[in-house]
Every structure is written in C-alpha cells, then in structure tokens.
Design a protein around this motif. Structure first.
Motif, mmCIF file in Angstrom:
data_model
loop_
_atom_site.group_PDB
_atom_site.id
_atom_site.type_symbol
_atom_site.label_atom_id
_atom_site.label_comp_id
_atom_site.label_asym_id
_atom_site.label_seq_id
_atom_site.Cartn_x
_atom_site.Cartn_y
_atom_site.Cartn_z
ATOM 1 N N LEU A 152 -0.672 -11.057 8.348
ATOM 2 C CA LEU A 152 -1.970 -10.530 8.763
ATOM 3 C C LEU A 152 -2.157 -9.101 8.255
ATOM 4 C CD1 LEU A 152 -4.600 -10.678 10.358
ATOM 5 C CD2 LEU A 152 -3.315 -10.010 12.411
ATOM 6 N N LEU A 153 -1.116 -8.295 8.348
ATOM 7 C CA LEU A 153 -1.207 -6.913 7.851
ATOM 8 C C LEU A 153 -1.497 -6.886 6.353
ATOM 9 C CD1 LEU A 153 1.773 -5.236 9.745
ATOM 10 C CD2 LEU A 153 -0.664 -4.911 10.185
ATOM 11 N N ALA A 154 -0.840 -7.762 5.603
ATOM 12 C CA ALA A 154 -1.071 -7.818 4.155
ATOM 13 C C ALA A 154 -2.511 -8.228 3.853
ATOM 14 C CB ALA A 154 -0.086 -8.787 3.509
ATOM 15 N N ALA A 155 -3.036 -9.178 4.625
ATOM 16 C CA ALA A 155 -4.418 -9.615 4.413
ATOM 17 C C ALA A 155 -5.403 -8.500 4.768
ATOM 18 C CB ALA A 155 -4.707 -10.863 5.252
ATOM 19 N N VAL A 156 -5.118 -7.774 5.834
ATOM 20 C CA VAL A 156 -5.962 -6.638 6.220
ATOM 21 C C VAL A 156 -5.945 -5.585 5.118
ATOM 22 C CG1 VAL A 156 -6.137 -4.676 7.804
ATOM 23 C CG2 VAL A 156 -5.786 -6.989 8.707
ATOM 24 N N ALA A 157 -4.759 -5.318 4.563
ATOM 25 C CA ALA A 157 -4.643 -4.335 3.484
ATOM 26 C C ALA A 157 -5.515 -4.720 2.297
ATOM 27 C CB ALA A 157 -3.185 -4.202 3.053
ATOM 28 N N GLY A 158 -5.541 -6.007 1.961
ATOM 29 C CA GLY A 158 -6.363 -6.471 0.849
ATOM 30 C C GLY A 158 -7.844 -6.226 1.095
ATOM 31 N N CYS A 167 -12.838 -2.976 0.246
ATOM 32 C CA CYS A 167 -13.938 -2.161 0.788
ATOM 33 C C CYS A 167 -13.996 -0.801 0.099
ATOM 34 C CB CYS A 167 -13.765 -1.959 2.300
ATOM 35 S SG CYS A 167 -14.129 -3.409 3.289
ATOM 36 N N ALA A 168 -12.830 -0.169 -0.049
ATOM 37 C CA ALA A 168 -12.792 1.146 -0.679
ATOM 38 C C ALA A 168 -13.194 1.061 -2.145
ATOM 39 C CB ALA A 168 -11.400 1.752 -0.545
ATOM 40 N N ASP A 169 -12.731 0.003 -2.850
ATOM 41 C CA ASP A 169 -13.067 -0.156 -4.266
ATOM 42 C C ASP A 169 -14.563 -0.424 -4.452
ATOM 43 O OD1 ASP A 169 -10.458 0.238 -4.952
ATOM 44 O OD2 ASP A 169 -9.972 -1.891 -5.169
ATOM 45 N N LEU A 222 0.834 -1.198 0.000
ATOM 46 C CA LEU A 222 0.000 0.000 0.000
ATOM 47 C C LEU A 222 0.870 1.249 0.000
ATOM 48 C CD1 LEU A 222 -2.726 -0.810 2.697
ATOM 49 C CD2 LEU A 222 -3.002 -0.845 0.220
ATOM 50 N N PRO A 223 0.319 2.397 -0.423
ATOM 51 C CA PRO A 223 1.028 3.656 -0.219
ATOM 52 C C PRO A 223 1.407 3.828 1.248
ATOM 53 C CG PRO A 223 -0.857 3.998 -1.659
ATOM 54 C CD PRO A 223 -0.946 2.579 -1.174
ATOM 55 N N ALA A 260 -17.036 -4.773 9.310
ATOM 56 C CA ALA A 260 -17.615 -6.071 8.942
ATOM 57 C C ALA A 260 -16.598 -6.946 8.217
ATOM 58 C CB ALA A 260 -18.855 -5.855 8.075
ATOM 59 N N ALA A 261 -15.815 -6.332 7.329
ATOM 60 C CA ALA A 261 -14.822 -7.107 6.578
ATOM 61 C C ALA A 261 -13.741 -7.674 7.488
ATOM 62 C CB ALA A 261 -14.192 -6.228 5.501
#
Length: 633
Positions: free
Chosen positions: A247-253, A258-260, A159-160, A302-303
């Motif tokens: 876990l951080l990478a999965a959260v980022a996904g 969600c944003a998309d 991510l940025p 929720a995600a």
C-alpha cells in the motif's frame, strides 16, 4: 579532451626526497619496461609540463596512440588548468616546490563516454621530471553512487528517504539565502553607483537589476505538503506488514504522479519523499504561492481517495495534509518542519481526510497555550497568582452574605489572565491540584481575616471553585479539613462550587468525598446549574446545599418589554423545586435592577453580578463590610 574540476586537491607532505645513488643500466631498462607494460596510465613530464613519454595504458585511456602524446601539455590532457587551485598545485610540483598532489577529474573519452579519473603528479628523483599517473575510478564512483542511492532512498517505496529530504531542503534554503544576499549586495552597489539616469554598462549590477526577473532565479519561496495516511496502522495490524508495504508503494506512485502532473520546472523543482512510517512529504523548491500548494494538496487527496487494488485486494485510505509556504530566506529546516508538523496535527484534529494551511494566529495561540502550560506549576511557587472576590448579595435586603473567590494569573509576559485562559490547561496537565489547594488556603485565610477585622459584623462565607480532578487526584477531604484547622475558619463559612457536569453521575470516591465534606459542615454548590445534563434526580441523592443558576437564564430577564416568559417560568420552577428540597438558589450574571427585582419576586435567594460589583481586591470587600465602600462599582 575536456573536463570539470571535482573535489579538492589532495596535498601530500612537502619535501623533496634526498638524492639516491644513480640507477644502473639494467635497472633503467627494467623501469622502462615496467612503465611501458603497466596497466596504470602514466606519462613522464618535463619541468615545462610537456609529455616526454607516455605508456600505452594512457593512450588507451585517452583514446589515442601513446606516441602521439609526446610534446603535448600534460595539463591539457587531464584538464589540470580547469581551476586555479589545481593549476597552482600542479605548477608547484613541476618547479620542485611540492612533493606531489592528487585530484579527481571528470574526463570525456573520444567515443563519448564519461569517466572519473584520479590524477596523481609526483617528482621522479634525480631526473628533473615528474610522473603523471591517471587511474580510472569510474567503477568505484559508480559503486559509491549506488551505495549512496541505497543509503538515501527508501527500500519499500523507492522514494528519497528522510536523510535525502533534509539534505535537499537544507540545500534549497542555503541557496535562497545566498541569492538573497547577492541581490541585496547588488542593490546596494546600484544605489551607490550614481544618478538614476546615468548610463550603465550592460554587465553592471544596475543593468542586471533592471533586466526582467525571469533570468535571475526563482521565486525565493519554499512550500511543503506534509502528510500521513489515516488509519494505516489498522491496515498493518489486520492485513500484515506485507500488504502495508504494498500500500505504501502504491501511495508513493500516486504522490509522484500528482507532483509530476503539476508541471513544475527544474528551477522550481519538487521532491517526493517518504519520511518514515506512513509519513510523506512533497517539497516545492520554488513555490509560486499558497494557491499552488493548495491545488497540489487537493489533487493528492483526490488521488488517494480512489481505491487501491493490491493483487485483487481492494483497499481505501485517506490522508491528512499540513501545508506550509513561506519565504525561503530566513527560514530554517527545523522551523519549517515544526510548522508542517503542527499543521498536520490541525488537519487530523479537524476531522482527517483534509488539508490545512498553516495559520500564524492559530499557531501563536498554540504556542501561548504551551507557554502557559510549561510555566503553570512554577508560577504557584513564584507567587504569580492572586485572588479577587465578587460579592454574593441577599436579594431580599441587599446585604453581602458571601463572596466567590476568583483566581487571576499575573503572568510576567502576558499580563493579568482571567481563569478561562489557564484553568482548563491546569486541569489537563494536573497542576490544578496544586493551584486549587493554594486558592482554597488563600481564600480561607482571607475570610478568617475579615472575620477577625470585623468581629461585630455577620461573617461572610467564601465560595471556592473545585475542579473534578481535585476530587480524583487529591485527598480533597483531608485538604479541606487541614486548611480549616490551620486558618480557624468555621466549616459553614466555606462553600465549594462544582459544575453540574462534574457531579452528574457521581459515584464511588467523588460521592464519598462530597458526603464527607457535607458532614463536616461545608456547603456544596452546583455551579452553572441548568446547562448540563438537566437530570434533576441526582439532587435528591447528592449532599448539595446551593444551586447557582447559569447566567443564560438571567439574561432573558432584561426588562418587562423584552422579557422571555419561558425563561421566567423555568427559573421559577427551578427555585420552587430547590426550596422544596431544602436548597438555596443563587442567580449569576445579574446586571440590571430589573433583573434583580424579577428574581426577587420569583423567590431567588442571592444574586451575583456586575449590578453589585465586579471581582475586586480584598480591601474593597473590607470596605463593603464596613459600609465605607459602595456595593456597586
């Protein structure tokens, strides 16, 4: 061939080189040969800007035969007329008024490729011509872009990162400010243009303002969801950093999804960034309101609530989210992030696994609290505190037996503040020790002064509230002994009040301090009795002299018709118990004559409340002692 200007013109030091000896025929042949075979794309240009000769490298770069470039305008080949500044610098070189210049251009090859080119134009001595050279720097630019991407993106989540997030945020705020200024300017022009009904050309500012807004930009608002994961440190500590990174990478996904899925357009774009650690942010550049951001925050929660499967290992996490939405114009990046950070703190304080919207009133209270905390200590030195005194009245004969000292803060910004506005803050930051010492000394000095001014009257005792932190963080016994010695007040004329919860379970240093004070002759009172742990056993082992019944009991004594029998039975039992233990009882919050009469019938010793007096200045107490001021105000 087309192009767009990119980057500034790079001027070289002015000045035409001095004349040199004419070249020999051999040297000319060598130069021509070098020109033809050079890998650097070059063209010889006359003073009119037309190509005299071009080498094969330039032909290959432009996708044509080098001979076909003769007599063409060099400026058209590499788009030097795209902006006024570049065109002017180029013309100055052609006219011999400038030695050289360099610029960067984005060119389009006939095969559709885009390439970055660095164009340099410099005079050829003694020829009246200039040399135009074009270097393909696409590889360099691509490397720079790659390096920038690495610099501006988080290696774990892709991510940025924080740097790119703040760059994008600052750019969005700057764009909003420019658009607002342009709109205000256009409105001013429109207002000065003439009567409202006058016709306007379609391209004028007034006609522009009258057109639908969808063609003129965005909402002018900006939104931010600032979140971090609840309990992420425990994952790192127990399962290791490798699992934590996955876990951080999965959260980022999931955040990106969600944003998309929120369906933002490019004009109202979003940016999902990792700011560091387990902190993430979703920036919404053209927010349509708090409801949009609330929907986004709910979808993120929720995600993230769904378990993560990391290579067969299932993990569940939650997040706390601070949501801020405001007008972009006038907002700073620092101010927005401070508000987001505060709101995230509220979300965690409210129980985690939730989102909280920024509340200006709540923030104002927090800022006031911070302001009070930062100025508490110097306020004592500046003499901003004062004491008022509320009489303690004998219920049997109505005489004033003592007074309770109540501190007030005459704050230069917020006015007169009662104790409940600042005492808890003082206890938290430790300034209660210094403030309490000042209150104790001032109250003892005042009590001694009344005694000196009225030698024939029964002296009043003064009751001073003591925070439990004063017992732990200072030598209260030494402070009391020193102040009594300095002021000359007898120990039995000083009463120290501590809350029931503060003395409950006292042992060690607190118990020793209370016992030493009692042995000195100082009276110890339990304030707000009956609202704490309700354990009466400690009364037999603590050196207590007085119980002050909490006002909640007295309020049930409104009148005979609306009396609460249970309250009267409880108070009567407490009074009888206290008397059997050799203690006196003071009732707080006595407001009516009916309450006073019933308390007197039960056997309560003294009363305190607005029936007798509000807290007043020392001179009013002096008037009560003299009998010149009424007891009730």
């Amino acid at each position: 061939m087309s192009g767009t200007p990119e980057g500034p013109v790079h001027p070289e030091p002015p000045g035409i080189p001095p004349a040199r000896p004419a070249l020999t025929e051999r040297e000319l042949r060598d130069y021509r040969a070098a020109f033809r075979v050079s890998r650097l794309a070059m063209a010889l240009v006359d003073r009119d800007g037309l190509v005299v000769a071009a080498n094969d490298s330039l032909g290959a770069l432009l996708g044509t035969d080098s001979a076909a470039l003769r007599e063409q305008a060099a400026a058209d080949l590499v788009d030097l007329a795209a902006d006024g500044r570049t065109w002017h610098a180029y013309r100055e070189v052609l006219r011999g008024r400038r030695s050289r210049f360099r610029c960067t251009r984005r060119l389009k090859h006939p095969d559709g490729r885009r390439l970055w080119a660095e164009v340099t134009v410099a005079p050829v001595p003694d020829t009246g011509r200039v040399l135009l050279s074009v270097a393909d720097i696409s590889d360099r630019r691509e490397l720079q872009a790659r390096l920038r991407h690495l610099q501006m993106h988080d290696p774990v989540t892709r991510l940025p990162n924080r740097a790119l997030f703040f760059e994008r945020l600052s750019a969005a705020l700057e764009t909003a400010a420019l658009e607002t200024a342009a709109a205000e300017s256009a409105e001013a022009i429109a207002g000065a243009a003439g009567p409202a009904g006058a016709p306007e050309p379609y391209g004028s500012p007034r006609s522009y303002l009258s057109r639908p807004s969808h063609g003129r930009g965005g909402t002018g608002r900006i939104g931010l969801c600032y979140l971090d994961l609840d309990g992420f440190k425990a994952v790192n500590d127990t399962l290791g950093h490798r699992v934590g990174d996955r876990l951080l990478a999965a959260v980022a996904g999931r955040l990106t999804a969600c944003a998309d899925s929120a369906g933002y357009t490019r004009s109202g774009g979003h940016l999902v960034a990792r700011l560091g650690g387990d902190e993430f942010a979703v920036l919404v550049e053209e927010s349509t309101g708090t409801e949009q951001l609330a929907d986004l925050a709910r979808s993120v929660l929720a995600a993230l609530e769904r378990p993560f499967d990391l290579g067969g290992q299932r993990l569940s996490v939650s997040a706390s989210i601070g949501v801020v939405e405001r007008t972009a114009a006038g907002t700073t990046a620092t101010g927005l992030m401070q508000a987001a950070d505060t709101t995230l703190y509220w979300a965690k304080a409210d129980g985690k696994a939730r989102w909280t919207l920024f509340d200006p009133e709540r923030n104002a209270h927090r800022m006031t609290r911070q302001s009070l905390s930062s100025t508490l200590r110097p306020a004592v030195e500046r003499g901003e505190f004062a004491l008022e005194y509320q009489p303690l009245v004998d219920l049997a004969d109505g005489a004033v037996r003592g007074v309770e000292a109540l501190v007030r803060w005459n704050h230069p910004q917020f006015g007169a503040l009662p104790p409940n506005r600042f005492v808890a803050i003082a206890e938290e930051d430790g300034s209660i020790v210094e403030l309490g010492r000042w209150v104790l000394r001032t109250a003892c000095e005042q009590a001694r002064q009344w005694q000196k001014d009225h030698p024939g009257e029964r002296p009043l005792f003064v009751s001073v509230n003591v925070a439990v932190r004063q017992v732990w963080d200072s030598d209260l016994v030494a402070d009391v002994a020193g102040i009594l010695a300095e002021t000359g007040l007898a120990p039995h004329l000083l009463q120290l009040e501590l809350t029931e919860s503060a003395v409950m379970g006292s042992a060690g240093r607190p118990l020793q301090a209370l016992q030493a004070l009692s042995d000195m002759g100082v009276r110890i009172a339990i304030d707000d009795f009956g609202t704490g742990y309700s354990n009466l056993a400690y009364l037999s082992r603590l050196p207590v002299s007085v119980l002050k019944l909490d006002g909640s009991f007295v309020r049930g004594f409104q009148d005979e018709e609306h009396a609460n029998p249970a309250d009267e039975l409880i108070v009567e039992a407490l009074v009888q118990l206290a008397h059997r233990l050799g203690l006196t009882v003071t009732a707080e919050c006595v407001e009516t004559a009916g309450q006073a009469a019933r308390l007197r019938r039960i056997g309560c010793d003294t009363g305190q409340g607005w029936l007798y007096s509000r807290p007043v200045a020392p001179d009013r107490i002096a008037g009560m002692i003299e009998g010149t001021a009424p007891l009730r105000v």
